[in-house]
Design a protein around this motif. Structure first.
Motif, mmCIF file in Angstrom:
data_model
loop_
_atom_site.group_PDB
_atom_site.id
_atom_site.type_symbol
_atom_site.label_atom_id
_atom_site.label_comp_id
_atom_site.label_asym_id
_atom_site.label_seq_id
_atom_site.Cartn_x
_atom_site.Cartn_y
_atom_site.Cartn_z
ATOM 1 N N LEU A 196 21.076 0.697 -48.530
ATOM 2 C CA LEU A 196 20.281 1.912 -48.406
ATOM 3 C C LEU A 196 18.993 1.643 -47.642
ATOM 4 N N PHE A 197 18.258 0.612 -48.041
ATOM 5 C CA PHE A 197 16.996 0.302 -47.369
ATOM 6 C C PHE A 197 17.229 -0.124 -45.925
ATOM 7 N N GLY A 198 18.294 -0.890 -45.699
ATOM 8 C CA GLY A 198 18.546 -1.365 -44.341
ATOM 9 C C GLY A 198 18.967 -0.255 -43.395
ATOM 10 N N VAL A 199 19.873 0.620 -43.866
ATOM 11 C CA VAL A 199 20.386 1.687 -43.000
ATOM 12 C C VAL A 199 19.328 2.757 -42.746
ATOM 13 N N LEU A 200 18.570 3.109 -43.768
ATOM 14 C CA LEU A 200 17.548 4.137 -43.590
ATOM 15 C C LEU A 200 16.212 3.566 -43.105
ATOM 16 N N GLY A 201 16.108 2.242 -43.057
ATOM 17 C CA GLY A 201 14.842 1.638 -42.653
ATOM 18 C C GLY A 201 14.779 1.195 -41.211
ATOM 19 N N PHE A 202 15.872 1.383 -40.449
ATOM 20 C CA PHE A 202 15.876 0.900 -39.070
ATOM 21 C C PHE A 202 15.128 1.786 -38.070
#
Length: 309
Positions: A175-181
């Motif tokens: 979640l953090f990786g996909v929405l944090g890019f």
């Protein structure tokens, strides 16, 4: 001979005024060493917590609830009678376990998408830019609640098995990786576009080298400095987000050792005994502060306008 001595003097002057390299600038920055000291201590606590304490962070003794510091328990006990110092030490591992992989995933996606969008341009740039804007528009907390709502009530009321704990941790990382890019992607796109039309890039393309090779060998190495500096600050936000979700009872089990869960559990007794809340909050702040300082140090080191010391 005079001319030779003059040339030697010019060479000495040039050598003295040469700007130090990246590692030298980092080594001269106290922010870098302060950040690395904190992060090294956190990493050591995550990898080998028994170097700091032998106390089981989950062991609870209600007879020692809110008891102050004692021999072997330097920070005292929380509301459940658990050792505060042991929970801070073991909580470092969970913070790093979520924040570092999330940063790697977000940075990889952001750099890849931003580099392709900035270098290729055209309809590819348009599509990838719209994709980035869609990701920015998704509230991370709402998405986390939607993904983790099934585990939330159970995690708040009772223990969950190791498989469920690992699954929730992986979901948080994704979640953090996909929405944090998106921010990394936008910064990379801007940096790539700033050098894509430089003479050395045109020369490499004119020599018949592939666009992919030019992008990887010539463009990215000359513009990734600000992106890396920014990516170094991402773990601070992920640690805070994970702590916030833990505070809400999402993403961790009831028996998990988490700074956010400890802050939540200590809130009812904060007025009478603030220590159980302040200590995990201080650990959370120190960890975030370290990543932010590291980002500032890297930004200064990569800055071509940095003044040689």
């Amino acid at each position: 001979m005079a001319e030779g001595r003059g040339g030697d003097q010019v060479g000495v002057v040039k050598q003295r005024t040469r700007r130090p390299g990246l590692l030298a600038r980092l080594a001269a920055d106290p922010r870098f060493w302060c950040a690395m000291a904190i992060l090294a201590a956190m990493t050591l606590a995550a990898v080998a917590p028994r170097l700091f304490t032998d106390v089981d962070p989950r062991a609870a003794d209600l007879h020692r609830s809110l008891e102050g510091a004692a021999a072997g328990h330097p920070l005292g006990f929380n509301r459940q009678g658990q050792d505060i110092w042991a929970r801070i030490v073991h909580g470092a591992g969970r913070s790093l376990l979520i924040s570092v992989p999330s940063t790697v995933l977000a940075g990889t996606l952001g750099i890849a998408i931003g580099a392709v969008a900035g270098f290729v341009g055209g309809w590819v740039d348009t599509v990838l830019t719209r994709l980035t804007e869609v990701a920015i528009a998704i509230p991370m907390y709402f998405a986390a609640i939607a993904l983790l709502h099934d585990s939330g009530p159970a995690a708040m009321t009772g223990p969950i098995d190791a498989g469920d704990e690992a699954r929730m941790t992986m979901m948080l990382i994704l979640l953090f990786g996909v929405l944090g890019f998106p921010m990394t992607a936008r910064l990379t796109r801007s940096a790539v576009r700033s050098v894509a039309n430089d003479d050395y890039v045109r020369a490499a393309l004119a020599l018949g080298r592939s666009r992919t090779g030019v992008l990887l060998r010539h463009v990215l190495p000359n513009c990734l400095g600000p992106v890396i500096a920014f990516a170094a600050t991402l773990p601070a936000g992920y640690i805070l987000s994970a702590a916030g979700l833990s505070y809400l009872g999402l993403g961790v089990g009831a028996e998990a050792v988490s700074w956010g869960r400890d802050i939540s559990a200590a809130e009812p007794v904060f007025a009478t005994d603030p220590a159980p809340l302040l200590w995990p909050a201080a650990a959370l702040t120190a960890c975030m502060f370290a990543f932010l300082m590291l980002g500032d140090a890297l930004k200064a080191a990569f800055d071509d306008r940095a003044v040689s010391r």
